[in-house]
Design a protein around this motif. Structure first.
Motif, PDB file in Angstrom:
ATOM      1  N   ALA A 178       6.709  14.163  -4.228  1.00  0.00           N
ATOM      2  CA  ALA A 178       7.987  13.487  -4.012  1.00  0.00           C
ATOM      3  C   ALA A 178       7.820  11.968  -3.997  1.00  0.00           C
ATOM      4  O   ALA A 178       8.721  11.230  -4.379  1.00  0.00           O
ATOM      5  CB  ALA A 178       8.620  13.949  -2.702  1.00  0.00           C
ATOM      6  N   GLY A 179       6.687  11.495  -3.502  1.00  0.00           N
ATOM      7  CA  GLY A 179       6.443  10.057  -3.451  1.00  0.00           C
ATOM      8  C   GLY A 179       7.372   9.335  -2.502  1.00  0.00           C
ATOM      9  O   GLY A 179       7.798   8.223  -2.781  1.00  0.00           O
ATOM     10  N   SER A 180       7.685   9.950  -1.386  1.00  0.00           N
ATOM     11  CA  SER A 180       8.627   9.375  -0.433  1.00  0.00           C
ATOM     12  C   SER A 180       7.890   8.516   0.586  1.00  0.00           C
ATOM     13  O   SER A 180       7.114   9.018   1.400  1.00  0.00           O
ATOM     14  CB  SER A 180       9.389  10.493   0.287  1.00  0.00           C
ATOM     15  N   GLU A 190       0.832  -1.209   0.000  1.00  0.00           N
ATOM     16  CA  GLU A 190       0.000   0.000   0.000  1.00  0.00           C
ATOM     17  C   GLU A 190       0.868   1.261   0.000  1.00  0.00           C
ATOM     18  O   GLU A 190       0.566   2.239  -0.702  1.00  0.00           O
ATOM     19  CB  GLU A 190      -0.941  -0.011   1.206  1.00  0.00           C
ATOM     20  N   LEU A 191       1.959   1.238   0.775  1.00  0.00           N
ATOM     21  CA  LEU A 191       2.890   2.378   0.774  1.00  0.00           C
ATOM     22  C   LEU A 191       3.486   2.596  -0.612  1.00  0.00           C
ATOM     23  O   LEU A 191       3.595   3.727  -1.085  1.00  0.00           O
ATOM     24  CB  LEU A 191       4.013   2.157   1.786  1.00  0.00           C
ATOM     25  N   LYS A 192       3.901   1.501  -1.263  1.00  0.00           N
ATOM     26  CA  LYS A 192       4.457   1.615  -2.618  1.00  0.00           C
ATOM     27  C   LYS A 192       3.440   2.221  -3.572  1.00  0.00           C
ATOM     28  O   LYS A 192       3.772   3.106  -4.378  1.00  0.00           O
ATOM     29  CB  LYS A 192       4.894   0.242  -3.137  1.00  0.00           C
ATOM     30  N   GLN A 193       2.192   1.742  -3.488  1.00  0.00           N
ATOM     31  CA  GLN A 193       1.150   2.253  -4.373  1.00  0.00           C
ATOM     32  C   GLN A 193       0.884   3.739  -4.104  1.00  0.00           C
ATOM     33  O   GLN A 193       0.745   4.523  -5.043  1.00  0.00           O
ATOM     34  CB  GLN A 193      -0.134   1.434  -4.192  1.00  0.00           C
ATOM     35  N   LEU A 194       0.829   4.125  -2.833  1.00  0.00           N
ATOM     36  CA  LEU A 194       0.621   5.540  -2.497  1.00  0.00           C
ATOM     37  C   LEU A 194       1.778   6.405  -2.994  1.00  0.00           C
ATOM     38  O   LEU A 194       1.577   7.526  -3.465  1.00  0.00           O
ATOM     39  CB  LEU A 194       0.448   5.701  -0.987  1.00  0.00           C
ATOM     40  N   ALA A 195       3.000   5.877  -2.904  1.00  0.00           N
ATOM     41  CA  ALA A 195       4.166   6.621  -3.384  1.00  0.00           C
ATOM     42  C   ALA A 195       4.099   6.813  -4.893  1.00  0.00           C
ATOM     43  O   ALA A 195       4.387   7.907  -5.411  1.00  0.00           O
ATOM     44  CB  ALA A 195       5.451   5.891  -2.991  1.00  0.00           C
ATOM     45  N   ILE A 196       3.698   5.771  -5.606  1.00  0.00           N
ATOM     46  CA  ILE A 196       3.578   5.879  -7.069  1.00  0.00           C
ATOM     47  C   ILE A 196       2.519   6.907  -7.440  1.00  0.00           C
ATOM     48  O   ILE A 196       2.736   7.754  -8.314  1.00  0.00           O
ATOM     49  CB  ILE A 196       3.251   4.495  -7.672  1.00  0.00           C
TER      50      ILE A 196
END
Length: 112
Positions: free
Chosen positions: A91-93, A77-83
């Motif tokens: 920044a997508g950090s 979910e974190l990866k998807q939110l960053a993308i």
């Protein structure tokens, strides 16, 4: 196939010396005791442990690499939110997201 030398099997034969370019180099030995310069070293200054907000910059010091475990679905979910954030121009950090979540959690727990 090599031909064996009869002198190789003679127990009374003189031992052959090997020719090497390293023959004249010194042998490897254990290092000696430290010199007097190292006997009483000056200890390094003690650095602060906690990263507190700096009064000068107003920014917090980042402490890197803590081995906290998270669930796989949380990481995905974190990866998807960053993308998605990067696609919107942000920044997508993921690190910034986690830091913000930790700040929110600390504020919530302290308020109770």
């Amino acid at each position: 196939m090599k031909q064996p030398r009869t002198s190789d099997f003679d127990p009374n034969a003189r031992e052959r010396t090997l020719k090497s370019s390293m023959e004249d180099l010194p042998s490897i030995e254990k290092p000696g005791l430290p010199s007097a310069d190292y006997a009483n070293p000056i200890p390094p200054p003690v650095l602060p442990v906690r990263g507190v907000p700096s009064a000068i910059t107003g920014r917090r010091k980042i402490k890197s690499r803590h081995p906290y475990d998270i669930y796989e679905d949380q990481a995905e979910e974190l990866k998807q939110l960053a993308i998605e954030d990067r696609m919107r121009g942000g920044a997508g950090s993921m690190s910034a997201m986690v830091r913000e979540a930790i700040d929110d959690y600390i504020a919530k727990v302290r308020a109770v």
